[in-house]
Design a protein around this motif. Structure first.
Motif, PDB file in Angstrom:
ATOM      1  N   UNK A  64      10.862  16.904  -2.855  1.00  0.00           N
ATOM      2  CA  UNK A  64      11.707  15.700  -2.975  1.00  0.00           C
ATOM      3  C   UNK A  64      11.176  14.671  -1.874  1.00  0.00           C
ATOM      4  N   UNK A  65      10.926  15.298  -0.752  1.00  0.00           N
ATOM      5  CA  UNK A  65      10.519  14.025   0.308  1.00  0.00           C
ATOM      6  C   UNK A  65       9.278  13.247  -0.119  1.00  0.00           C
ATOM      7  N   UNK A  66       8.308  14.154  -0.595  1.00  0.00           N
ATOM      8  CA  UNK A  66       7.009  13.661  -0.814  1.00  0.00           C
ATOM      9  C   UNK A  66       7.191  12.353  -2.174  1.00  0.00           C
ATOM     10  N   UNK A  67       8.019  12.837  -3.007  1.00  0.00           N
ATOM     11  CA  UNK A  67       8.545  12.057  -4.103  1.00  0.00           C
ATOM     12  C   UNK A  67       9.197  10.697  -3.614  1.00  0.00           C
ATOM     13  N   UNK A  68      10.327  11.051  -2.884  1.00  0.00           N
ATOM     14  CA  UNK A  68      10.835   9.835  -2.097  1.00  0.00           C
ATOM     15  C   UNK A  68      10.109   8.617  -1.393  1.00  0.00           C
ATOM     16  N   UNK A  69       9.223   9.539  -0.534  1.00  0.00           N
ATOM     17  CA  UNK A  69       8.335   8.588   0.230  1.00  0.00           C
ATOM     18  C   UNK A  69       7.456   7.887  -0.465  1.00  0.00           C
ATOM     19  N   UNK A  70       7.027   8.134  -1.673  1.00  0.00           N
ATOM     20  CA  UNK A  70       6.133   7.627  -2.718  1.00  0.00           C
ATOM     21  C   UNK A  70       6.927   6.491  -3.288  1.00  0.00           C
ATOM     22  N   UNK A  71       7.935   6.738  -3.603  1.00  0.00           N
ATOM     23  CA  UNK A  71       8.873   5.676  -4.422  1.00  0.00           C
ATOM     24  C   UNK A  71       9.503   4.620  -3.422  1.00  0.00           C
ATOM     25  N   UNK A  72       9.985   4.982  -2.049  1.00  0.00           N
ATOM     26  CA  UNK A  72      10.653   4.272  -1.210  1.00  0.00           C
ATOM     27  C   UNK A  72       9.666   3.400  -0.327  1.00  0.00           C
ATOM     28  N   UNK A  73       8.691   3.942  -0.151  1.00  0.00           N
ATOM     29  CA  UNK A  73       7.621   3.511   1.098  1.00  0.00           C
ATOM     30  C   UNK A  73       6.232   3.452   0.408  1.00  0.00           C
ATOM     31  N   UNK A  74       6.291   2.744  -0.654  1.00  0.00           N
ATOM     32  CA  UNK A  74       4.696   2.598  -1.187  1.00  0.00           C
ATOM     33  C   UNK A  74       3.990   1.308  -0.441  1.00  0.00           C
ATOM     34  N   UNK A  75       3.737   1.802   0.491  1.00  0.00           N
ATOM     35  CA  UNK A  75       3.092   0.698   1.487  1.00  0.00           C
ATOM     36  C   UNK A  75       1.892   0.003   0.952  1.00  0.00           C
ATOM     37  N   UNK A  76       0.866   0.793   0.094  1.00  0.00           N
ATOM     38  CA  UNK A  76      -0.144   0.489  -0.538  1.00  0.00           C
ATOM     39  C   UNK A  76      -0.223  -0.625  -1.497  1.00  0.00           C
ATOM     40  N   UNK A  77       1.164  -0.656  -2.031  1.00  0.00           N
ATOM     41  CA  UNK A  77       1.503  -1.934  -2.944  1.00  0.00           C
ATOM     42  C   UNK A  77       2.143  -3.333  -2.333  1.00  0.00           C
ATOM     43  N   UNK A  78       2.188  -3.243  -1.163  1.00  0.00           N
ATOM     44  CA  UNK A  78       2.652  -4.204  -0.374  1.00  0.00           C
ATOM     45  C   UNK A  78       1.603  -5.311   0.489  1.00  0.00           C
ATOM     46  N   UNK A  79       1.811  -6.378   0.432  1.00  0.00           N
ATOM     47  CA  UNK A  79       1.096  -7.354   1.207  1.00  0.00           C
ATOM     48  C   UNK A  79       1.163  -7.131   2.732  1.00  0.00           C
ATOM     49  N   UNK A  80       0.116  -7.484   3.613  1.00  0.00           N
ATOM     50  CA  UNK A  80       0.073  -7.210   5.057  1.00  0.00           C
ATOM     51  C   UNK A  80       1.199  -7.822   5.586  1.00  0.00           C
TER      52      UNK A  80
END
Length: 147
Positions: free
Chosen positions: A92-108
């Motif tokens: 659950x934590x891994x899925x939530x982290x990938x959903x809510x904290x997808x830093x790799x899709x964000x600009x600097x």
């Protein structure tokens, strides 16, 4: 005074104190317990949270989230099927982290920095859950050898 290669006596006393293992598990699952209870008492907010993250249908995902957070926590706290509770919370934590904290899709920038930190904090939490399952298995093995 600490003996070479050994824990100081006060550390041994803390680690040998029977409530330490329960308190450590309680601290580990406290965010899940709180999250599950808050979602349970604020169903519209729980559904809105899932919709915000694009989970469809949001009511189903809210119910699953509540179930995993509360049931996984209960298993760890009860010391029964710890591997199952820790595994469910870890996935659950891994899925939530990938959903809510997808830093790799964000600009600097500051948002990416915060999402990156949150993502890796969640990975650390998963590591703690794995350690809880390992300790539980070691304890169970020790108990079987004594029997």
């Amino acid at each position: 005074m600490a003996r070479p290669g050994r824990d100081p006596r006060f550390v041994d006393a803390i680690l040998d104190w029977p409530p330490t293992w329960f308190l450590a598990r309680l601290l580990l699952v406290s965010a899940y317990l709180l999250g599950g209870l808050v979602k349970l008492t604020d169903w519209p907010g729980a559904v809105a949270e899932q919709a915000h993250f694009g989970m469809t249908p949001p009511a189903l995902w809210a119910a699953l989230t509540i179930a995993v957070e509360l049931a996984g926590s209960a298993l760890l706290l009860a010391g029964r099927l710890v591997w199952l509770g820790a595994g469910a919370l870890g996935v659950f934590t891994l899925l939530a982290a990938c959903t809510a904290n997808a830093f790799w899709t964000m600009p600097a920038g500051p948002e990416r920095f915060m999402a990156t930190n949150a993502f890796f904090e969640h990975l650390g939490l998963i590591g703690g859950l794995v350690l809880a399952a390992l300790v539980s298995e070691l304890e169970a093995g020790r108990d079987r050898r004594r029997a």
